[in-house]
Design a protein around this motif. Structure first.
Motif, PDB file in Angstrom:
ATOM      1  N   MET A 113      -2.209  55.787  35.656  1.00 55.71           N
ATOM      2  CA  MET A 113      -1.636  56.584  36.742  1.00 55.71           C
ATOM      3  C   MET A 113      -0.149  56.246  36.868  1.00 55.71           C
ATOM      4  O   MET A 113       0.221  55.072  36.926  1.00 55.71           O
ATOM      5  CB  MET A 113      -2.356  56.309  38.066  1.00 55.71           C
ATOM      6  CG  MET A 113      -3.811  56.751  38.062  1.00 55.71           C
ATOM      7  SD  MET A 113      -4.511  56.811  39.728  1.00 55.71           S
ATOM      8  CE  MET A 113      -4.355  55.096  40.232  1.00 55.71           C
ATOM      9  N   PRO A 129       3.152  67.494  42.679  1.00 54.38           N
ATOM     10  CA  PRO A 129       1.928  67.344  43.486  1.00 54.38           C
ATOM     11  C   PRO A 129       2.260  67.231  44.968  1.00 54.38           C
ATOM     12  O   PRO A 129       3.162  66.492  45.365  1.00 54.38           O
ATOM     13  CB  PRO A 129       1.313  66.045  42.963  1.00 54.38           C
ATOM     14  CG  PRO A 129       1.870  65.884  41.588  1.00 54.38           C
ATOM     15  CD  PRO A 129       3.246  66.448  41.639  1.00 54.38           C
ATOM     16  N   ILE A 135      -2.804  66.525  40.882  1.00 53.34           N
ATOM     17  CA  ILE A 135      -2.264  65.660  39.836  1.00 53.34           C
ATOM     18  C   ILE A 135      -1.671  66.516  38.720  1.00 53.34           C
ATOM     19  O   ILE A 135      -1.968  67.710  38.597  1.00 53.34           O
ATOM     20  CB  ILE A 135      -3.347  64.729  39.235  1.00 53.34           C
ATOM     21  CG1 ILE A 135      -4.419  65.575  38.521  1.00 53.34           C
ATOM     22  CG2 ILE A 135      -3.945  63.824  40.299  1.00 53.34           C
ATOM     23  CD1 ILE A 135      -5.380  64.755  37.682  1.00 53.34           C
ATOM     24  N   LEU A 188      -2.080  60.464  34.101  1.00 50.37           N
ATOM     25  CA  LEU A 188      -1.913  61.461  35.153  1.00 50.37           C
ATOM     26  C   LEU A 188      -0.718  61.062  35.998  1.00 50.37           C
ATOM     27  O   LEU A 188      -0.428  59.870  36.170  1.00 50.37           O
ATOM     28  CB  LEU A 188      -3.178  61.594  36.001  1.00 50.37           C
ATOM     29  CG  LEU A 188      -3.628  60.396  36.865  1.00 50.37           C
ATOM     30  CD1 LEU A 188      -2.886  60.311  38.206  1.00 50.37           C
ATOM     31  CD2 LEU A 188      -5.125  60.511  37.141  1.00 50.37           C
ATOM     32  N   ALA A 190       0.853  61.374  39.749  1.00 52.25           N
ATOM     33  CA  ALA A 190       0.375  61.622  41.105  1.00 52.25           C
ATOM     34  C   ALA A 190       1.357  61.029  42.103  1.00 52.25           C
ATOM     35  O   ALA A 190       2.222  60.212  41.743  1.00 52.25           O
ATOM     36  CB  ALA A 190      -1.004  61.006  41.302  1.00 52.25           C
TER      37      ALA A 190
END
Length: 400
Positions: A113, A129, A135, A188, A190
């Protein structure tokens, strides 16, 4: 002084000796054209490499090494520096992972992440986001999961609490799939709040807004981050940030060596260009001086007659300068044409990305070439015209 008369006389004389004039034009063109091509290659190559470095966020990234300790306030102050383009805290890497799965397959994929926010250099054209439930997924992860933008995924976060394995799942939407050029690992992107929630949960703390149980959450503002995502505003900023962190005892990793190599290449190419240019200009200067001296000898009687008619020494020198200027202007025009053909051919031969050129000159470079050619022609013709100043009007009487 009758400037119009002087211009017309010089032009008439230039046309009368058309063959010699053409030879002079071709000789100067042979000097100017290679210089334009050489400078075009130097400028195009260096500017392209520099633009690539400037536009590549990875080159401007400053990575902190070791166990850093940064507060949110310190990172916010760092983001205000002129040499910083983007600064955002990062949680511990061991806690910044998530297991993604789809309802169809149920097979999980562990991804890292990465926190993101407005102004992220890696996400220049991607949507941002708006909350923990949105995401951005990298292409490699999306291909393994078989998902696309707009699909929903389950993000599972696990921990061990009192010897027991626990986990919580959050339903997230894939807002966009990032191309491999942006990030080539399974990851991802985020909001930082989701990474903080995952870290708190794995540390045994509760996350009230997500209804994740645990002990009392940490006090607001007390969080200490082990690292950050940091990008310099430009190539010079990479070095200034490295020095900033070294002064505070924090070791960092940068692309300073790559930047230094490009700048060293630029310096070396500049040196080569000016050496070659100096030799070529010296040769052209000597050629114009010699041509002017030869013209004085050929036109000695004509110049004496002009003096007899009342033309002062300055006018005779100006007459010779005009002849040199005509050759200089025509030579430069022909050199520009030949350079244009060479530029098209070289850029087609070494075809690169859109907007990039191996050989390139800006309008200001054409202006500099024009002024330099005119200045060289004027100075060389003026120096060669000193013989015209020695011509006496009496020499013209012999031809009357």
């Amino acid at each position: 002084m009758r400037i119009g008369l002087l211009l017309s006389l010089a032009w008439a004389d230039y046309r009368t000796e058309a063959r010699l004039s053409i030879c002079a034009v071709l000789a100067l063109t042979a000097v100017i054209t290679p210089l334009l091509v050489l400078f075009g290659l130097k400028f195009g190559l260096v500017s392209t490499l520099t633009e690539r470095l400037e536009n590549d966020p990875a080159v401007r990234e400053v990575i902190t090494l070791g166990g850093g300790r940064f507060s949110a306030k310190e990172i916010a102050q760092l983001a205000l520096r002129d040499d910083v383009a983007f600064a955002l805290p990062r949680t511990r890497q061991i806690a910044a992972t998530a297991d993604l799965s789809t309802a169809a397959s149920g097979q999980a994929l562990t991804v890292e992440m990465i926190p993101t926010a407005s102004g992220d250099p890696l996400l220049a054209s991607a949507p941002l986001p708006a909350g923990d439930e949105q995401i951005l997924l990298t292409q490699s992860a999306a291909e393994k999961l078989g998902v696309k933008a707009g699909d929903r995924l389950g993000a599972r976060f696990g921990r061990r609490q009192d010897g027991q394995a626990e986990s919580r799942q959050l339903s997230v939407t894939v807002l966009a799939v990032l191309p491999l050029a942006t990030f080539n690992r399974d990851a991802l992107f985020a909001p930082l709040s989701l990474l903080e929630a995952a870290e708190d949960y794995r540390d045994g703390r509760a996350v009230p807004r997500l209804d994740w149980p645990g002990r009392e959450p940490a006090e607001p503002g007390s969080r200490v981050y082990p690292g950050l995502r940091l990008y310099a505003a430009n190539l010079d900023g990479v070095e200034s940030l490295r020095q900033h962190f070294n002064a505070s005892g924090q070791e960092v990793s940068t692309q300073a060596q790559t930047i230094a190599q490009v700048r060293s290449l630029s310096h070396n190419l500049n040196l080569v260009f000016w050496i070659i240019s100096g030799l070529a200009v010296a040769g052209a200067f000597a050629a114009i001086v010699a041509s002017t001296l030869a013209a004085v000898e050929r036109k000695r009687r004509a110049l004496a007659v002009l003096r007899l008619l009342g033309f002062p020494t300055a006018a005779l020198v100006a007459f010779l300068v005009l002849l040199a200027l005509y050759s200089g202007v025509f030579s430069l025009g022909l050199a520009w044409l030949l350079y244009g053909l060479a530029q098209v051919g070289l850029n087609a031969l070494f075809e690169s990305a859109a907007g990039e050129f191996v050989c390139r000159l800006l309008p200001v470079h054409y202006l500099i070439a024009l002024l330099a050619t005119l200045a060289c022609s004027i100075l060389a013709a003026a120096l060669g015209g000193w013989r015209a100043a020695q011509i006496e009007a009496s020499e013209g009487l012999r031809d009357v």
